[in-house]
Design a protein around this motif. Structure first.
Motif, mmCIF file in Angstrom:
data_model
loop_
_atom_site.group_PDB
_atom_site.id
_atom_site.type_symbol
_atom_site.label_atom_id
_atom_site.label_comp_id
_atom_site.label_asym_id
_atom_site.label_seq_id
_atom_site.Cartn_x
_atom_site.Cartn_y
_atom_site.Cartn_z
ATOM 1 N N ASP A 8 0.833 -1.211 0.000
ATOM 2 C CA ASP A 8 0.000 0.000 0.000
ATOM 3 C C ASP A 8 0.867 1.260 0.000
ATOM 4 O O ASP A 8 1.439 1.641 1.017
ATOM 5 N N ARG A 9 0.931 1.905 -1.155
ATOM 6 C CA ARG A 9 1.760 3.103 -1.320
ATOM 7 C C ARG A 9 1.388 4.203 -0.326
ATOM 8 O O ARG A 9 2.265 4.927 0.151
ATOM 9 N N SER A 10 0.111 4.317 0.018
ATOM 10 C CA SER A 10 -0.315 5.372 0.946
ATOM 11 C C SER A 10 0.246 5.149 2.352
ATOM 12 O O SER A 10 0.308 6.080 3.150
ATOM 13 N N ILE A 12 3.315 3.218 2.645
ATOM 14 C CA ILE A 12 4.760 3.145 2.406
ATOM 15 C C ILE A 12 5.400 4.529 2.412
ATOM 16 O O ILE A 12 6.460 4.733 3.019
ATOM 17 N N VAL A 13 4.771 5.492 1.772
ATOM 18 C CA VAL A 13 5.369 6.828 1.633
ATOM 19 C C VAL A 13 5.650 7.473 2.990
ATOM 20 O O VAL A 13 6.784 7.897 3.250
ATOM 21 N N HIS A 38 7.902 -6.168 -3.906
ATOM 22 C CA HIS A 38 6.938 -5.197 -4.426
ATOM 23 C C HIS A 38 7.659 -3.900 -4.800
ATOM 24 O O HIS A 38 8.494 -3.398 -4.039
ATOM 25 N N ASP A 40 6.764 -0.728 -5.022
ATOM 26 C CA ASP A 40 6.616 0.428 -4.129
ATOM 27 C C ASP A 40 7.392 0.240 -2.830
ATOM 28 O O ASP A 40 7.960 1.193 -2.295
ATOM 29 N N HIS A 43 11.056 0.763 -3.694
ATOM 30 C CA HIS A 43 11.263 2.201 -3.899
ATOM 31 C C HIS A 43 11.311 2.932 -2.561
ATOM 32 O O HIS A 43 12.188 3.765 -2.322
ATOM 33 N N GLY A 44 10.371 2.628 -1.677
ATOM 34 C CA GLY A 44 10.331 3.278 -0.361
ATOM 35 C C GLY A 44 11.578 2.998 0.461
ATOM 36 O O GLY A 44 12.132 3.889 1.113
ATOM 37 N N LYS A 73 11.177 3.016 -11.514
ATOM 38 C CA LYS A 73 11.042 3.814 -10.289
ATOM 39 C C LYS A 73 12.139 3.461 -9.286
ATOM 40 O O LYS A 73 12.717 4.328 -8.634
#
Length: 174
Positions: A8-10, A12-13, A38, A40, A43-44, A73
Protein backbone atom coordinates in the motif's frame (compact mmCIF):
# COMPACT_ATOMS: atom_id res chain seq x y z
CA UNK A 1 9.33 -0.87 9.71
CA UNK A 2 6.37 -3.09 8.90
CA UNK A 3 4.60 -0.26 7.06
CA UNK A 4 7.37 0.09 4.48
CA UNK A 5 7.11 -3.59 3.52
CA UNK A 6 3.51 -3.74 2.35
CA UNK A 7 2.00 -3.10 -1.06
CA UNK A 8 0.00 0.00 0.00
CA UNK A 9 1.76 3.10 -1.32
CA UNK A 10 -0.32 5.37 0.95
CA UNK A 11 1.30 3.64 3.93
CA UNK A 12 4.76 3.15 2.41
CA UNK A 13 5.37 6.83 1.63
CA UNK A 14 5.00 8.15 5.21
CA UNK A 15 6.98 5.18 6.54
CA UNK A 16 9.80 5.86 4.06
CA UNK A 17 9.86 9.54 5.03
CA UNK A 18 10.02 8.69 8.73
CA UNK A 19 12.75 6.08 8.23
CA UNK A 20 14.75 8.44 6.03
CA UNK A 21 15.38 10.61 9.09
CA UNK A 22 16.61 7.72 11.23
CA UNK A 23 20.08 6.59 10.15
CA UNK A 24 20.07 3.88 12.81
CA UNK A 25 17.69 1.93 10.53
CA UNK A 26 20.18 1.47 7.67
CA UNK A 27 21.08 -2.15 8.48
CA UNK A 28 17.45 -3.18 8.97
CA UNK A 29 16.40 -1.45 5.73
CA UNK A 30 19.12 -3.31 3.86
CA UNK A 31 17.78 -6.59 5.25
CA UNK A 32 14.26 -5.66 4.15
CA UNK A 33 15.46 -4.74 0.68
CA UNK A 34 16.92 -8.23 0.30
CA UNK A 35 13.45 -9.77 0.68
CA UNK A 36 11.15 -7.04 -0.65
CA UNK A 37 9.72 -7.78 -4.07
CA UNK A 38 6.94 -5.20 -4.43
CA UNK A 39 8.05 -2.19 -6.49
CA UNK A 40 6.62 0.43 -4.13
CA UNK A 41 8.21 -1.25 -1.10
CA UNK A 42 11.62 -1.43 -2.84
CA UNK A 43 11.26 2.20 -3.90
CA UNK A 44 10.33 3.28 -0.36
CA UNK A 45 13.23 1.38 1.18
CA UNK A 46 15.69 2.91 -1.30
CA UNK A 47 14.20 6.35 -0.68
CA UNK A 48 14.89 6.03 3.04
CA UNK A 49 18.38 4.64 2.41
CA UNK A 50 19.12 7.48 -0.01
CA UNK A 51 18.67 10.07 2.70
CA UNK A 52 21.01 8.14 4.99
CA UNK A 53 23.78 8.79 2.42
CA UNK A 54 25.69 5.86 3.85
CA UNK A 55 28.64 4.96 1.63
CA UNK A 56 28.14 1.30 2.58
CA UNK A 57 25.15 1.37 0.21
CA UNK A 58 27.15 2.73 -2.75
CA UNK A 59 27.72 -0.60 -4.53
CA UNK A 60 24.11 -1.62 -3.91
CA UNK A 61 22.81 1.61 -5.48
CA UNK A 62 25.06 1.13 -8.52
CA UNK A 63 23.99 -2.50 -8.89
CA UNK A 64 20.27 -1.63 -8.70
CA UNK A 65 20.65 1.27 -11.13
CA UNK A 66 22.32 -1.03 -13.67
CA UNK A 67 19.83 -3.88 -13.27
CA UNK A 68 17.31 -3.87 -16.14
CA UNK A 69 15.12 -6.30 -14.15
CA UNK A 70 14.41 -3.59 -11.58
CA UNK A 71 11.46 -1.27 -12.13
CA UNK A 72 12.31 2.20 -13.50
CA UNK A 73 11.04 3.81 -10.29
CA UNK A 74 13.48 1.70 -8.26
CA UNK A 75 16.42 2.29 -10.62
CA UNK A 76 15.71 6.03 -10.61
CA UNK A 77 15.72 6.05 -6.82
CA UNK A 78 19.05 4.21 -6.81
CA UNK A 79 20.49 6.92 -9.07
CA UNK A 80 19.16 9.59 -6.75
CA UNK A 81 20.67 7.77 -3.78
CA UNK A 82 24.07 8.01 -5.42
CA UNK A 83 23.64 11.76 -5.82
CA UNK A 84 23.62 12.18 -2.04
CA UNK A 85 26.88 10.26 -1.68
CA UNK A 86 29.11 11.61 -4.46
CA UNK A 87 30.48 14.26 -2.09
CA UNK A 88 32.07 11.43 -0.09
CA UNK A 89 33.73 9.70 -3.04
CA UNK A 90 36.80 10.84 -4.96
CA UNK A 91 36.05 11.23 -8.65
CA UNK A 92 39.28 9.45 -9.60
CA UNK A 93 38.33 6.35 -7.56
CA UNK A 94 37.18 3.02 -8.97
CA UNK A 95 33.86 3.45 -7.11
CA UNK A 96 33.14 6.74 -8.87
CA UNK A 97 34.22 5.34 -12.22
CA UNK A 98 31.82 2.38 -11.96
CA UNK A 99 28.96 4.61 -10.82
CA UNK A 100 29.53 7.12 -13.63
CA UNK A 101 29.59 4.26 -16.15
CA UNK A 102 26.22 3.02 -14.85
CA UNK A 103 24.81 6.56 -14.91
CA UNK A 104 26.00 7.11 -18.48
CA UNK A 105 24.32 3.85 -19.51
CA UNK A 106 21.16 5.01 -17.74
CA UNK A 107 21.05 8.05 -20.03
CA UNK A 108 20.06 5.62 -22.80
CA UNK A 109 17.32 3.97 -20.76
CA UNK A 110 13.84 3.88 -22.30
CA UNK A 111 12.39 5.24 -19.04
CA UNK A 112 12.40 9.04 -18.77
CA UNK A 113 12.42 8.67 -14.97
CA UNK A 114 15.69 6.74 -15.06
CA UNK A 115 17.24 9.23 -17.51
CA UNK A 116 16.03 12.18 -15.40
CA UNK A 117 17.52 10.76 -12.20
CA UNK A 118 20.77 9.83 -13.94
CA UNK A 119 21.12 13.37 -15.31
CA UNK A 120 20.46 14.77 -11.85
CA UNK A 121 23.11 12.55 -10.30
CA UNK A 122 25.69 13.32 -12.95
CA UNK A 123 25.18 16.99 -12.09
CA UNK A 124 25.64 16.21 -8.40
CA UNK A 125 29.12 14.88 -9.14
CA UNK A 126 30.29 18.40 -9.93
CA UNK A 127 32.67 16.75 -12.43
CA UNK A 128 33.52 19.04 -15.38
CA UNK A 129 34.31 16.24 -17.87
CA UNK A 130 30.60 15.30 -17.75
CA UNK A 131 29.51 18.64 -19.23
CA UNK A 132 29.49 17.45 -22.89
CA UNK A 133 27.24 14.46 -22.19
CA UNK A 134 24.87 16.62 -20.14
CA UNK A 135 24.74 19.15 -22.97
CA UNK A 136 23.65 16.33 -25.28
CA UNK A 137 20.82 15.53 -22.86
CA UNK A 138 19.42 19.06 -23.20
CA UNK A 139 17.67 17.83 -26.36
CA UNK A 140 15.66 15.21 -24.41
CA UNK A 141 12.42 17.06 -23.82
CA UNK A 142 10.57 14.01 -22.52
CA UNK A 143 8.56 14.77 -19.38
CA UNK A 144 9.50 12.65 -16.38
CA UNK A 145 6.27 11.76 -14.55
CA UNK A 146 6.56 12.47 -10.85
CA UNK A 147 9.45 14.88 -11.35
CA UNK A 148 9.67 18.57 -12.21
CA UNK A 149 9.89 19.15 -15.95
CA UNK A 150 11.65 17.25 -18.68
CA UNK A 151 14.89 15.29 -18.83
CA UNK A 152 16.44 18.18 -20.78
CA UNK A 153 15.37 20.74 -18.19
CA UNK A 154 17.00 18.61 -15.50
CA UNK A 155 20.13 18.45 -17.66
CA UNK A 156 20.15 22.26 -17.70
CA UNK A 157 19.96 22.33 -13.89
CA UNK A 158 22.70 19.67 -13.69
CA UNK A 159 24.96 21.79 -15.89
CA UNK A 160 24.37 24.75 -13.57
CA UNK A 161 25.33 22.62 -10.55
CA UNK A 162 28.54 21.50 -12.20
CA UNK A 163 29.46 25.06 -13.13
CA UNK A 164 28.77 26.29 -9.59
CA UNK A 165 30.79 23.44 -8.08
CA UNK A 166 33.67 24.23 -10.43
CA UNK A 167 33.52 27.94 -9.55
CA UNK A 168 33.52 27.09 -5.84
CA UNK A 169 36.56 24.82 -6.25
CA UNK A 170 38.39 27.65 -8.01
CA UNK A 171 37.49 30.05 -5.17
CA UNK A 172 38.70 27.49 -2.65
CA UNK A 173 41.97 27.05 -4.55
CA UNK A 174 41.30 23.37 -5.29
Amino acid sequence: MKDIQGPDRSVIVPAAKALSADKSTTSRLLELLDVASHVDARHGILYALSWHADLRTWDLMVRILADPQEAPKVRGQAAEGLSYMFHGVKMDSREAEVAVEALLMALKDPSPEVRYCAVNTLGATGHLPLVPVLKEMLADQTPAPGWVGTVGEEASRALDWIERAHSQRLKDGL
